[in-house]
Design an enzyme around this catalytic site. Sequence first.
Site, mmCIF file in Angstrom:
data_model
loop_
_atom_site.group_PDB
_atom_site.id
_atom_site.type_symbol
_atom_site.label_atom_id
_atom_site.label_comp_id
_atom_site.label_asym_id
_atom_site.label_seq_id
_atom_site.Cartn_x
_atom_site.Cartn_y
_atom_site.Cartn_z
ATOM 1 N N LYS A 32 125.033 40.814 81.958
ATOM 2 C CA LYS A 32 125.960 40.976 80.744
ATOM 3 C C LYS A 32 126.218 41.943 80.948
ATOM 4 O O LYS A 32 127.751 41.735 80.325
ATOM 5 C CB LYS A 32 124.770 41.150 80.002
ATOM 6 C CG LYS A 32 123.590 39.856 79.750
ATOM 7 C CD LYS A 32 124.468 38.744 79.565
ATOM 8 C CE LYS A 32 123.928 37.257 79.753
ATOM 9 N NZ LYS A 32 124.041 35.894 79.199
ATOM 10 N N TYR B 228 119.086 41.503 85.318
ATOM 11 C CA TYR B 228 119.928 40.707 84.258
ATOM 12 C C TYR B 228 120.892 41.297 83.200
ATOM 13 O O TYR B 228 122.046 40.673 82.872
ATOM 14 C CB TYR B 228 118.707 39.653 83.451
ATOM 15 C CG TYR B 228 118.862 39.135 82.717
ATOM 16 C CD1 TYR B 228 119.157 37.645 82.086
ATOM 17 C CD2 TYR B 228 118.896 39.821 81.259
ATOM 18 C CE1 TYR B 228 120.124 37.465 81.144
ATOM 19 C CE2 TYR B 228 120.008 39.405 80.001
ATOM 20 C CZ TYR B 228 119.896 37.722 79.879
ATOM 21 O OH TYR B 228 120.113 37.706 79.367
ATOM 22 N N SER C 20 123.822 40.295 75.406
ATOM 23 C CA SER C 20 122.756 40.181 74.798
ATOM 24 C C SER C 20 122.897 41.908 74.406
ATOM 25 O O SER C 20 123.645 42.789 74.817
ATOM 26 C CB SER C 20 121.350 39.802 76.628
ATOM 27 O OG SER C 20 120.361 40.475 76.190
HETATM 28 P P1 NAD Z 1 118.636 28.743 78.528
HETATM 29 O O1 NAD Z 1 118.275 28.968 79.604
HETATM 30 O O2 NAD Z 1 117.589 27.756 76.963
HETATM 31 O O3 NAD Z 1 119.475 27.987 78.762
HETATM 32 C C1 NAD Z 1 121.007 28.435 78.885
HETATM 33 C C2 NAD Z 1 121.002 27.554 80.128
HETATM 34 O O4 NAD Z 1 122.042 26.950 80.807
HETATM 35 C C3 NAD Z 1 119.628 26.530 80.514
HETATM 36 O O5 NAD Z 1 120.102 24.897 79.877
HETATM 37 C C4 NAD Z 1 120.440 26.173 81.594
HETATM 38 O O6 NAD Z 1 119.566 24.710 82.324
HETATM 39 C C5 NAD Z 1 121.725 26.470 82.036
HETATM 40 N N1 NAD Z 1 122.519 27.003 82.816
HETATM 41 C C6 NAD Z 1 122.094 27.279 83.799
HETATM 42 N N2 NAD Z 1 122.960 28.457 84.984
HETATM 43 C C7 NAD Z 1 123.846 27.172 84.852
HETATM 44 C C8 NAD Z 1 124.401 26.706 86.322
HETATM 45 N N3 NAD Z 1 125.092 27.600 86.879
HETATM 46 N N4 NAD Z 1 125.446 25.580 85.384
HETATM 47 C C9 NAD Z 1 124.682 24.886 84.442
HETATM 48 N N5 NAD Z 1 124.375 25.102 83.513
HETATM 49 C C10 NAD Z 1 123.644 26.619 83.983
HETATM 50 O O7 NAD Z 1 118.864 29.985 77.535
HETATM 51 P P2 NAD Z 1 118.711 30.498 75.715
HETATM 52 O O8 NAD Z 1 118.087 31.467 75.815
HETATM 53 O O9 NAD Z 1 119.922 29.207 75.672
HETATM 54 O O10 NAD Z 1 120.050 32.000 76.245
HETATM 55 C C11 NAD Z 1 121.760 30.780 75.531
HETATM 56 C C12 NAD Z 1 122.254 32.583 76.673
HETATM 57 O O11 NAD Z 1 122.110 32.869 75.846
HETATM 58 C C13 NAD Z 1 121.825 33.126 78.186
HETATM 59 O O12 NAD Z 1 123.571 32.937 78.629
HETATM 60 C C14 NAD Z 1 120.727 33.616 77.987
HETATM 61 O O13 NAD Z 1 121.327 34.673 78.504
HETATM 62 C C15 NAD Z 1 121.866 34.564 76.366
HETATM 63 N N6 NAD Z 1 120.892 35.815 75.917
HETATM 64 C C16 NAD Z 1 119.305 34.382 75.232
HETATM 65 C C17 NAD Z 1 118.617 35.954 74.687
HETATM 66 C C18 NAD Z 1 117.095 35.023 74.128
HETATM 67 O O14 NAD Z 1 116.499 36.033 74.244
HETATM 68 N N7 NAD Z 1 117.059 33.949 75.035
HETATM 69 C C19 NAD Z 1 119.009 36.789 74.144
HETATM 70 C C20 NAD Z 1 119.642 37.504 74.563
HETATM 71 C C21 NAD Z 1 121.114 36.656 75.170
HETATM 72 C C1 WQD Z 2 109.300 41.109 72.696
HETATM 73 C C2 WQD Z 2 108.237 42.262 72.334
HETATM 74 C C3 WQD Z 2 107.265 43.108 74.137
HETATM 75 C C4 WQD Z 2 104.385 39.545 74.973
HETATM 76 C C5 WQD Z 2 114.317 40.251 75.841
HETATM 77 C C6 WQD Z 2 114.730 40.392 76.875
HETATM 78 C C7 WQD Z 2 116.148 40.649 76.160
HETATM 79 C C8 WQD Z 2 117.242 39.602 75.172
HETATM 80 C C9 WQD Z 2 115.309 38.774 74.506
HETATM 81 C C10 WQD Z 2 117.871 38.232 76.977
HETATM 82 C C11 WQD Z 2 108.068 43.574 72.927
HETATM 83 C C12 WQD Z 2 106.189 42.329 73.266
HETATM 84 C C13 WQD Z 2 105.856 39.929 74.225
HETATM 85 C C14 WQD Z 2 103.861 39.160 75.337
HETATM 86 C C15 WQD Z 2 103.485 41.945 73.569
HETATM 87 N N1 WQD Z 2 116.652 38.657 76.399
HETATM 88 N N2 WQD Z 2 105.358 41.166 73.513
HETATM 89 N N3 WQD Z 2 103.208 40.378 74.676
HETATM 90 O O1 WQD Z 2 111.618 42.469 75.892
HETATM 91 O O2 WQD Z 2 112.407 42.558 73.781
HETATM 92 O O3 WQD Z 2 113.793 41.530 74.795
HETATM 93 O O4 WQD Z 2 114.299 39.340 75.643
HETATM 94 O O5 WQD Z 2 119.022 38.899 76.658
HETATM 95 O O6 WQD Z 2 116.907 40.858 77.162
HETATM 96 O O7 WQD Z 2 114.405 41.694 77.314
HETATM 97 O O8 WQD Z 2 111.462 40.170 74.360
HETATM 98 O O9 WQD Z 2 110.133 38.888 73.100
HETATM 99 O O10 WQD Z 2 109.179 39.957 75.961
HETATM 100 O O11 WQD Z 2 108.785 41.033 73.832
HETATM 101 O O12 WQD Z 2 102.732 42.003 73.303
HETATM 102 O O13 WQD Z 2 102.666 38.780 75.501
HETATM 103 O O14 WQD Z 2 106.692 41.428 72.097
HETATM 104 O O15 WQD Z 2 106.172 44.055 74.524
HETATM 105 O O16 WQD Z 2 107.564 44.674 72.396
HETATM 106 P P1 WQD Z 2 112.102 41.604 74.789
HETATM 107 P P2 WQD Z 2 110.149 40.153 74.515
#
Ligand code: NAD
Ligand code: WQD
Length: 340
Positions: A154, A150, A125
């Site tokens: 990562k 969190y 991330s």
């Molecule tokens: P998500 O929650 O939709 O998917 C993650 C899945 O993992 C879920 O379906 C959950 O049920 C499963 N899971 C969690 N712990 C588990 C375990 N111990 N055993 C088996 N299954 C388990 O999330 P996502 O948005 O699809 O994210 C996928 C990956 O990408 C995650 O590692 C997340 O940290 C990373 N990521 C997400 C974002 C984002 O904003 N969505 C951004 C950067 C990184």
């Molecule tokens: C985006 C922008 C808020 C909601 C998060 C995690 C990051 C990664 C991606 C997993 C920001 C603004 C949001 C609202 C708003 N995830 N906002 N009103 O915080 O950039 O990143 O998701 O790895 O680790 O921190 O994403 O979508 O929450 O926010 O104004 O109701 O939207 O302030 O500027 P963020 P976000």
Amino acid sequence: MKVLVTGGCGYIGSHTIVDLLDNGFEVVSVDNLVNSSADSLDGVEAITGTKVQNYQVDLCDLAATKQIFVDHPDIKGVIHFAALKFVGESVEQPLRYFNNNINSLLNVLTCVEENEVDHFIFSSSCSVYGNTDALPVTEETPLQEAESPYGRTKQIGEQIIRDFAQKQHSSSFVSLRYFNPCGAHPTALLGESPLQKASNLIPVITETAIGKRDKMMVFGDDYDTRDGSCIRDYIHVMDLANAHTKALQFLINQKNSSNYTVFNLGIGEGVSVLEAVNAFMKVTGQALNYELGPRRPGDVVAIYANLDKAASALGWTPKYGIEDIMKTAWAWEQKRTVKV
Ligand code: NAD
Ligand code: WQD
């Protein structure tokens, strides 16, 4: 080639399965459904015509995880999405986050070692960069202190993989640092359905427009940016999905000397919160009840990716922009609201 997708019922995992199947890979999923439902694999089937098997297994259970590799000794690649992902929740429950995200990773890597799995891809991330001033962010930008437990899971996850890769020469590894994933499959048969209340900007926008929320707040209008709101790099989930397929192909054809590589995945452009709000109203014709509110604690002012490395090494460039993101996210919101 058979690939194990952990977290395959989740948001990014399920979209990636679609892209993998479209590109001829065979897929097995493991997901304990802690933040998803197996319905997403019905969406995958509706799009691709392929029914994917899901093991409803907690990856913190080593014996149950090992059994998947016993059942499927021909797994040649693992894409490890499974993790808990809510920043705020991780501050409230740090031990749960460390326990889940680190133990599941260790168990999956143990299986990679025991079964000599060739290829491993880790969902990292942009949160690993912490609060950085260097923009756009390259893979060489020094990592700052993580802003949350969190984000720290990562950073630690990446370190574990780097150390393991130095020893496990028979396998190759990639960490993909996603920026802000959003949008849905263009058919609206698949999208984001978290079991938790949405807090990310794009689902908050679509939920407000459809009436699930009375109004939404733009967190901060007094930042030192072009319109006062924060800037992020919003990447469409299908572009992200395709980057995983390309990363797998990169590992399969790998010619460079290192067996561990890190890539940023964003679109390489910053979009402000107000620009995102306006893009939504423009492409959908929907009014949005939003207010300008105070800053959200912990938010970085601006972050966006330099994606030169992914473009040149993976041959990957994103196809979708913020307007496509809004169109597909809105189509999915309408569809899933009808279903509910
Ligand atoms: P998500 O929650 O939709 O998917 C993650 C899945 O993992 C879920 O379906 C959950 O049920 C499963 N899971 C969690 N712990 C588990 C375990 N111990 N055993 C088996 N299954 C388990 O999330 P996502 O948005 O699809 O994210 C996928 C990956 O990408 C995650 O590692 C997340 O940290 C990373 N990521 C997400 C974002 C984002 O904003 N969505 C951004 C950067 C990184
Ligand atoms: C985006 C922008 C808020 C909601 C998060 C995690 C990051 C990664 C991606 C997993 C920001 C603004 C949001 C609202 C708003 N995830 N906002 N009103 O915080 O950039 O990143 O998701 O790895 O680790 O921190 O994403 O979508 O929450 O926010 O104004 O109701 O939207 O302030 O500027 P963020 P976000």
